[in-house]
Design a protein around this motif. Structure first.
Motif: not given
Ligand code: ADP
Length: 188
Positions: A85-97
């Motif tokens: 359920g995470f990341p669910r948006t490109p912004d969340q994915a960039h944050w995770l990276t």
């Protein structure tokens, strides 16, 4: 192993995530479950998240990312985890990276797939509070518009899995695909 599982609502992601975590002995980090725990415990975060969840909308990134950040810092996540359920948006994915340090990157993204009508049918059977037809449609729309683009972002890590069939069938497919991926001599 650091994994993520991705797929539309109703595809059996939560069930498969739990089986996989048992097999790999890694914690299951589900943002939906974390939010529901906060709501049940009536924490300030839960009170903030509830209005979004009950409408099928995404909880704002700053709330979600902070919650994930805290969870990933727990000792049991040091050697691996399965994000669900995470990341669910490109912004969340960039944050995770940006958050995962070098050597701590995700190693595979398991993507479960099934036809849309089957998804809606399964969700209506499940009957959770936020599983009404309108809220389900809204969540599937968000999946297609906002979450599916993550397949490109994680293209090198994607392990596509057919979500049709029994729980056991799907679990065996995932286990086999991950074994193939990590087999020595096979390029990742
Ligand atoms: P489903 O996959 O069936 O939508 P989840 O349990 O994953 O259910 O999530 C339930 C709700 O929690 C979502 O509709 C959303 O409001 C919130 N949520 C979960 N994960 C996220 C996320 N990564 N970002 C924002 N909101 C989230």
């Amino acid at each position: 192993m650091r994994l993520m599982i991705l797929g539309p609502q109703g595809v059996g992601k939560g069930t498969q995530a739990a089986l996989l975590c048992g097999q790999l002995k890694v914690p299951h980090i589900s943002t939906g479950d974390l939010f529901r725990n906060h709501v049940a415990a009536k924490t300030p975060l839960g009170q903030r998240a509830y209005q979004y969840m009950s409408a099928g909308e995404l909880v704002p990134d700053e709330v979600t990312n902070a919650m994930v950040d805290e969870r990933l810092a727990a000792p049991d996540a040091a050697t691996g985890y399965l994000l669900d359920g995470f990341p669910r948006t490109p912004d969340q994915a960039h944050w995770l990276t940006d958050t995962l340090r070098q050597g701590q990157e995700l190693q595979a993204v398991v993507v479960l797939e099934a036809p849309e009508q089957e998804l809606v049918d399964r969700l209506l059977l499940r009957g959770r509070d936020d599983d009404t037809p309108e809220v389900i449609r809204r969540r599937l729309d968000i999946y297609r518009s906002t979450t599916a683009p993550l397949l490109d972002y994680y293209a090198d890590l994607v392990v596509p899995i057919d979500g049709a069939g029994t729980v056991d069938d799907v679990h065996r497919r995932i286990a086999a695909a991950l074994t193939d991926r990590s087999a020595p001599g096979v390029p990742a």
